[in-house]
Design an enzyme around this catalytic site. Structure first.
Site, PDB file in Angstrom:
ATOM      1  N   GLY A  39       4.769  -0.378   1.056  1.00  0.00           N
ATOM      2  CA  GLY A  39       3.778  -0.096   0.005  1.00  0.00           C
ATOM      3  C   GLY A  39       2.916   1.129   0.252  1.00  0.00           C
ATOM      4  N   GLY A 181     -16.406  12.569  -3.895  1.00  0.00           N
ATOM      5  CA  GLY A 181     -15.179  12.528  -4.688  1.00  0.00           C
ATOM      6  C   GLY A 181     -14.850  11.083  -5.037  1.00  0.00           C
ATOM      7  N   ILE A 183     -12.968   8.657  -3.495  1.00  0.00           N
ATOM      8  CA  ILE A 183     -13.119   7.605  -2.479  1.00  0.00           C
ATOM      9  C   ILE A 183     -14.596   7.347  -2.215  1.00  0.00           C
ATOM     10  CG2 ILE A 183     -12.790   7.046  -0.016  1.00  0.00           C
ATOM     11  CD1 ILE A 183     -10.075   8.343  -0.154  1.00  0.00           C
ATOM     12  N   VAL A 236     -22.348  19.252   4.986  1.00  0.00           N
ATOM     13  CA  VAL A 236     -22.494  18.502   6.239  1.00  0.00           C
ATOM     14  C   VAL A 236     -21.931  19.352   7.370  1.00  0.00           C
ATOM     15  CG1 VAL A 236     -21.723  16.455   7.488  1.00  0.00           C
ATOM     16  CG2 VAL A 236     -22.405  16.272   5.096  1.00  0.00           C
ATOM     17  N   ALA A 315      -1.150   7.748  -7.000  1.00  0.00           N
ATOM     18  CA  ALA A 315      -0.002   6.855  -6.851  1.00  0.00           C
ATOM     19  C   ALA A 315       0.959   6.981  -8.030  1.00  0.00           C
ATOM     20  CB  ALA A 315      -0.500   5.417  -6.719  1.00  0.00           C
ATOM     21  N   HIS A 439      -9.868  -4.154 -34.387  1.00  0.00           N
ATOM     22  CA  HIS A 439     -11.319  -4.303 -34.376  1.00  0.00           C
ATOM     23  C   HIS A 439     -11.686  -5.728 -33.970  1.00  0.00           C
ATOM     24  CE1 HIS A 439     -15.497  -3.808 -35.470  1.00  0.00           C
ATOM     25  NE2 HIS A 439     -15.438  -4.955 -36.118  1.00  0.00           N
TER      26      HIS A 439
HETATM   27  P1  FAD Z   1       1.856   7.011   0.862  1.00  0.00           P
HETATM   28  O1  FAD Z   1       1.427   5.925  -0.025  1.00  0.00           O
HETATM   29  O2  FAD Z   1       0.879   7.639   1.760  1.00  0.00           O
HETATM   30  O3  FAD Z   1       3.107   6.473   1.673  1.00  0.00           O
HETATM   31  C1  FAD Z   1       3.707   7.205   2.686  1.00  0.00           C
HETATM   32  C2  FAD Z   1       4.339   6.234   3.670  1.00  0.00           C
HETATM   33  O4  FAD Z   1       5.151   6.969   4.571  1.00  0.00           O
HETATM   34  C3  FAD Z   1       3.327   5.479   4.521  1.00  0.00           C
HETATM   35  O5  FAD Z   1       3.534   4.104   4.381  1.00  0.00           O
HETATM   36  C4  FAD Z   1       3.597   5.943   5.949  1.00  0.00           C
HETATM   37  O6  FAD Z   1       3.455   4.916   6.901  1.00  0.00           O
HETATM   38  C5  FAD Z   1       5.062   6.368   5.853  1.00  0.00           C
HETATM   39  N1  FAD Z   1       5.463   7.397   6.827  1.00  0.00           N
HETATM   40  C6  FAD Z   1       4.854   8.588   7.064  1.00  0.00           C
HETATM   41  N2  FAD Z   1       5.567   9.292   7.952  1.00  0.00           N
HETATM   42  C7  FAD Z   1       6.637   8.531   8.304  1.00  0.00           C
HETATM   43  C8  FAD Z   1       7.729   8.722   9.175  1.00  0.00           C
HETATM   44  N3  FAD Z   1       7.890   9.854   9.854  1.00  0.00           N
HETATM   45  N4  FAD Z   1       8.629   7.729   9.296  1.00  0.00           N
HETATM   46  C9  FAD Z   1       8.497   6.573   8.587  1.00  0.00           C
HETATM   47  N5  FAD Z   1       7.483   6.354   7.729  1.00  0.00           N
HETATM   48  C10 FAD Z   1       6.573   7.330   7.587  1.00  0.00           C
HETATM   49  N6  FAD Z   1      -4.251   6.676  -6.170  1.00  0.00           N
HETATM   50  C11 FAD Z   1      -4.253   6.220  -7.443  1.00  0.00           C
HETATM   51  O7  FAD Z   1      -3.448   6.675  -8.259  1.00  0.00           O
HETATM   52  N7  FAD Z   1      -5.117   5.242  -7.848  1.00  0.00           N
HETATM   53  C12 FAD Z   1      -6.032   4.713  -7.007  1.00  0.00           C
HETATM   54  O8  FAD Z   1      -6.801   3.833  -7.408  1.00  0.00           O
HETATM   55  C13 FAD Z   1      -6.070   5.178  -5.677  1.00  0.00           C
HETATM   56  N8  FAD Z   1      -6.962   4.671  -4.812  1.00  0.00           N
HETATM   57  C14 FAD Z   1      -6.962   5.115  -3.513  1.00  0.00           C
HETATM   58  C15 FAD Z   1      -7.912   4.588  -2.639  1.00  0.00           C
HETATM   59  C16 FAD Z   1      -7.946   5.013  -1.321  1.00  0.00           C
HETATM   60  C17 FAD Z   1      -8.985   4.438  -0.388  1.00  0.00           C
HETATM   61  C18 FAD Z   1      -6.990   5.975  -0.858  1.00  0.00           C
HETATM   62  C19 FAD Z   1      -6.994   6.427   0.572  1.00  0.00           C
HETATM   63  C20 FAD Z   1      -6.051   6.507  -1.728  1.00  0.00           C
HETATM   64  C21 FAD Z   1      -6.037   6.093  -3.062  1.00  0.00           C
HETATM   65  N9  FAD Z   1      -5.122   6.613  -3.987  1.00  0.00           N
HETATM   66  C22 FAD Z   1      -5.136   6.178  -5.285  1.00  0.00           C
HETATM   67  C23 FAD Z   1      -4.134   7.633  -3.606  1.00  0.00           C
HETATM   68  C24 FAD Z   1      -2.749   6.972  -3.365  1.00  0.00           C
HETATM   69  O9  FAD Z   1      -2.888   5.994  -2.372  1.00  0.00           O
HETATM   70  C25 FAD Z   1      -1.739   8.023  -2.965  1.00  0.00           C
HETATM   71  O10 FAD Z   1      -1.710   9.068  -3.909  1.00  0.00           O
HETATM   72  C26 FAD Z   1      -0.353   7.400  -2.876  1.00  0.00           C
HETATM   73  O11 FAD Z   1      -0.319   6.350  -1.946  1.00  0.00           O
HETATM   74  C27 FAD Z   1       0.694   8.447  -2.496  1.00  0.00           C
HETATM   75  O12 FAD Z   1       1.941   7.850  -2.409  1.00  0.00           O
HETATM   76  P2  FAD Z   1       3.077   8.424  -1.437  1.00  0.00           P
HETATM   77  O13 FAD Z   1       4.252   7.545  -1.632  1.00  0.00           O
HETATM   78  O14 FAD Z   1       3.231   9.882  -1.643  1.00  0.00           O
HETATM   79  O15 FAD Z   1       2.500   8.267   0.039  1.00  0.00           O
HETATM   80  P1  NAD Z   2     -11.723  14.171  -3.154  1.00  0.00           P
HETATM   81  O1  NAD Z   2     -11.009  15.457  -3.106  1.00  0.00           O
HETATM   82  O2  NAD Z   2     -11.682  13.336  -4.384  1.00  0.00           O
HETATM   83  O3  NAD Z   2     -13.273  14.400  -2.821  1.00  0.00           O
HETATM   84  C1  NAD Z   2     -13.700  15.004  -1.645  1.00  0.00           C
HETATM   85  C2  NAD Z   2     -15.082  15.580  -1.884  1.00  0.00           C
HETATM   86  O4  NAD Z   2     -15.629  15.973  -0.649  1.00  0.00           O
HETATM   87  C3  NAD Z   2     -15.058  16.805  -2.783  1.00  0.00           C
HETATM   88  O5  NAD Z   2     -15.933  16.606  -3.864  1.00  0.00           O
HETATM   89  C4  NAD Z   2     -15.506  17.919  -1.864  1.00  0.00           C
HETATM   90  O6  NAD Z   2     -16.258  18.925  -2.524  1.00  0.00           O
HETATM   91  C5  NAD Z   2     -16.362  17.173  -0.854  1.00  0.00           C
HETATM   92  N1  NAD Z   2     -16.540  17.867   0.429  1.00  0.00           N
HETATM   93  C6  NAD Z   2     -15.644  18.622   1.104  1.00  0.00           C
HETATM   94  N2  NAD Z   2     -16.206  19.112   2.241  1.00  0.00           N
HETATM   95  C7  NAD Z   2     -17.482  18.628   2.298  1.00  0.00           C
HETATM   96  C8  NAD Z   2     -18.563  18.760   3.224  1.00  0.00           C
HETATM   97  N3  NAD Z   2     -18.456  19.490   4.341  1.00  0.00           N
HETATM   98  N4  NAD Z   2     -19.733  18.133   2.960  1.00  0.00           N
HETATM   99  C9  NAD Z   2     -19.871  17.388   1.833  1.00  0.00           C
HETATM  100  N5  NAD Z   2     -18.884  17.238   0.917  1.00  0.00           N
HETATM  101  C10 NAD Z   2     -17.691  17.846   1.148  1.00  0.00           C
HETATM  102  O7  NAD Z   2     -11.151  13.367  -1.872  1.00  0.00           O
HETATM  103  P2  NAD Z   2     -11.293  11.842  -1.465  1.00  0.00           P
HETATM  104  O8  NAD Z   2     -12.365  11.172  -2.221  1.00  0.00           O
HETATM  105  O9  NAD Z   2     -11.309  11.834   0.015  1.00  0.00           O
HETATM  106  O10 NAD Z   2      -9.912  11.242  -1.957  1.00  0.00           O
HETATM  107  C11 NAD Z   2      -8.676  11.742  -1.395  1.00  0.00           C
HETATM  108  C12 NAD Z   2      -7.556  11.635  -2.396  1.00  0.00           C
HETATM  109  O11 NAD Z   2      -7.250  10.279  -2.661  1.00  0.00           O
HETATM  110  C13 NAD Z   2      -7.905  12.305  -3.693  1.00  0.00           C
HETATM  111  O12 NAD Z   2      -7.013  13.365  -3.896  1.00  0.00           O
HETATM  112  C14 NAD Z   2      -7.705  11.275  -4.754  1.00  0.00           C
HETATM  113  O13 NAD Z   2      -6.876  11.746  -5.768  1.00  0.00           O
HETATM  114  C15 NAD Z   2      -7.044  10.110  -4.052  1.00  0.00           C
HETATM  115  N6  NAD Z   2      -7.738   8.898  -4.506  1.00  0.00           N
HETATM  116  C16 NAD Z   2      -7.607   8.511  -5.815  1.00  0.00           C
HETATM  117  C17 NAD Z   2      -8.285   7.431  -6.290  1.00  0.00           C
HETATM  118  C18 NAD Z   2      -8.134   7.039  -7.725  1.00  0.00           C
HETATM  119  O14 NAD Z   2      -7.221   7.534  -8.360  1.00  0.00           O
HETATM  120  N7  NAD Z   2      -8.973   6.180  -8.254  1.00  0.00           N
HETATM  121  C19 NAD Z   2      -9.124   6.698  -5.468  1.00  0.00           C
HETATM  122  C20 NAD Z   2      -9.259   7.129  -4.161  1.00  0.00           C
HETATM  123  C21 NAD Z   2      -8.557   8.224  -3.689  1.00  0.00           C
END
Ligand code: FAD
Ligand code: NAD
Length: 460
Positions: A39, A181, A183, A236, A315, A439
């Site tokens: 996943g 951002g 997260i 920061v 995702a 509605h």
């Molecule tokens: P990943 O999901 O990162 O999967 C990559 C996989 O590859 C991992 O399981 C890793 O273990 C495996 N892997 C890496 N290298 C190797 C290797 N050499 N050999 C074997 N396995 C390996 N996106 C949204 O659209 N909606 C959201 O609400 C959302 N919320 C998020 C909340 C958080 C806290 C975070 C951190 C991210 C969120 N994202 C969200 C972003 C989303 O998780 C990613 O965009 C998405 O998971 C990317 O999918 P991927 O398949 O490219 O990679």
């Molecule tokens: P982000 O790019 O959304 O936000 C990072 C923020 O940190 C930016 O606004 C940037 O200007 C700021 N920043 C950078 N350097 C800084 C500094 N020195 N001091 C203060 N602020 C600084 O990244 P994220 O929130 O870490 O999320 C990572 C990725 O995960 C994103 O690309 C996002 O698409 C994905 N994600 C998506 C969802 C969702 O779709 N709901 C949820 C979580 C994460």
């Protein structure tokens, strides 16, 4: 040596979807994932656990603030272990689901770290030793990892990442989030609702940098009202642990002493130890794997998708690419419409966008019309006692084609699906305005915003 027609490296939303689609299309597929559960970031530590916490804490907030209508709840108390157990159960249901789908579609799963050792060969280093696998094609879907920030000393406890912030064992009194951002705002909201004093430090002059300016301004106003201490335009420079707490230094103000720090300043592609040099794949200056239109790397039988390539780290973007790359391998054609990929921030209210922002349209010199409609004038939002926010439709000044839709409000993340479909079908604002919307629904706000773009809303 086991031999496949396709090996997918990584079982996140990009990799597992590609593997299943390719198997459905008749290829013999294996997927190598180094984590014990399938996943990826999304299901294990990203989208799913954070949304479980967001939905649950929104309800907790309503109970604690007696905001349920027609009922007074006394003596409510937080059960943090119960909340975390619920989140873990949700994660397990989803990750087990991928296991089930792999079995159903006959995708062979390998547990271990994959590394290229030749153009058609990888080694997989797992708990039971190392083995080699051979394949005609590969998809690299290794995702992303947290971007480090110079001066911030992560100890993965007091100063940590989202991986830890979805599982703090007790509600911290204070939390400093570095990065305003997605997260930072989602997880900042979770802990704010549970009683933590949350400070968000954002480098740019506004939150949610890439989003439409009006939306991000409205979001900032609401989050401040909810109690988040948001400081924009601050850089920061240092964060370090001291005597069981953390000190966060930033330019222009006194350092902050805090119980916990969440580093959320972005993510970077993950290509660690993949052996790309063994096959001659070079990274772009931002560490991403360069690909062509059909996700081919510089080595034609090796493809890459998801967070590890260019584009938004989402995702559903990774999933679209997973389907497209599998279809391309089998049929020779595939397409992802990058103009209609929505993005959603799952705070309350939710913030959702698809297409161009006003700032982008202005920068590109594209003439546009704009229509907005507030949820305060929407009957369903009033009935839900949830009237914060608005929907905004941007359409071309001459053709009326929808160019962007931006919503902040209740269930904006669900409402944006209609906007994405409209954009994918090249709808005009008038098309949305003339389509019947049930509605009373929140979706009527979008219809009215589309009517407003045409200059004739009814309810405002
Ligand atoms: P990943 O999901 O990162 O999967 C990559 C996989 O590859 C991992 O399981 C890793 O273990 C495996 N892997 C890496 N290298 C190797 C290797 N050499 N050999 C074997 N396995 C390996 N996106 C949204 O659209 N909606 C959201 O609400 C959302 N919320 C998020 C909340 C958080 C806290 C975070 C951190 C991210 C969120 N994202 C969200 C972003 C989303 O998780 C990613 O965009 C998405 O998971 C990317 O999918 P991927 O398949 O490219 O990679
Ligand atoms: P982000 O790019 O959304 O936000 C990072 C923020 O940190 C930016 O606004 C940037 O200007 C700021 N920043 C950078 N350097 C800084 C500094 N020195 N001091 C203060 N602020 C600084 O990244 P994220 O929130 O870490 O999320 C990572 C990725 O995960 C994103 O690309 C996002 O698409 C994905 N994600 C998506 C969802 C969702 O779709 N709901 C949820 C979580 C994460």
């Amino acid at each position: 040596m086991p031999k496949y027609q396709l090996i997918v490296i990584g079982a996140g939303p990009g990799g597992y979807v590609a593997a299943i689609k390719a198997a459905q299309l008749g290829l013999e597929v294996a997927c190598v994932e180094r984590e014990a559960v399938l996943g990826g970031t999304c299901l294990r530590v990203g989208c799913i656990p954070s949304k479980a916490l967001l939905d649950a804490t929104e309800k907790i907030h309503l109970v604690e603030h007696n905001e349920f209508i027609g009922v007074k709840i006394a003596g409510a108390e937080l059960d943090l272990p119960g909340l975390m157990a619920f989140k873990d159960k949700v994660v397990k249901a989803n990750t087990d689901g991928v296991n089930f789908l792999f079995k159903k579609n006959k995708v062979t799963r390998y547990l271990g770290h994959a590394r290229f050792v030749g153009p058609n060969k990888i080694s997989v280093e797992g708990p039971e030793g190392t083995q080699e696998l051979e394949s005609e094609r590969f998809i690299i879907a290794t995702g992303s990892k947290v971007a480090m920030l110079k001066g911030v000393e992560l100890d993965y406890d007091i100063i940590s990442t989202s991986d830890q912030a979805i599982a703090y064992p007790k509600v911290p009194e204070t939390l400093v989030v570095i990065g305003g951002g997605v997260i930072g705002l989602e997880l900042g909201s979770v802990w704010n609702r549970l009683g933590t004093k949350v400070t968000v430090l954002e480098y740019l002059p506004r939150l949610l940098g890439g989003m439409d300016g009006e939306l991000s301004k409205a979001a900032e106003r609401v989050f401040k009202k909810q109690g988040l201490d948001i400081r924009t335009g601050v850089r920061v420079t240092r964060a370090y642990a001291k005597d069981g707490k953390a000190v966060v230094e930033y330019e222009g103000a006194e350092p902050i002493l805090t119980e916990r720090v969440l580093l959320a300043t972005g993510r970077v592609p993950n290509t660690d130890g993949l052996g790309l040099e063994a096959v001659g794949i070079e990274l772009d200056p931002r560490g991403r794997i360069p690909v062509g239109m059909h996700y081919q790397t510089s080595v034609p039988h090796i493809f890459a998708i998801g967070d590890v390539i260019a584009g938004p780290m989402l995702a559903h973007k990774a999933e679209e690419e997973g389907v497209a790359v599998a279809e391309y391998m089998v049929t020779g054609y595939a397409h992802v419409d990058y103009n209609s990929i929505p993005s959603v921030v799952y705070t309350h209210p939710e913030v959702a966008s698809v297409g161009k922002s006003e700032e982008e349209l202005q920068a590109e010199g594209i003439p546009y019309k704009k229509g907005s409609f507030p949820f305060s004038a929407n009957g369903r939002a009033r009935a839900m006692n949830d009237t914060e926010g608005f929907a905004k439709v941007l359409s071309h000044k001459d053709t009326d084609r929808v160019l962007g839709i931006h919503i902040i409000g209740p269930r904006a993340g669900d409402l944006i699906a209609e906007a994405a479909v409209a954009m994918a079908f090249h709808a005009s604002a008038e098309d949305i305005a003339r389509a019947s919307h049930a509605h009373p629904t929140l979706a009527e706000a979008l219809k009215e915003a589309a009517m407003a773009a045409d200059g004739k809303p009814i309810h405002i």
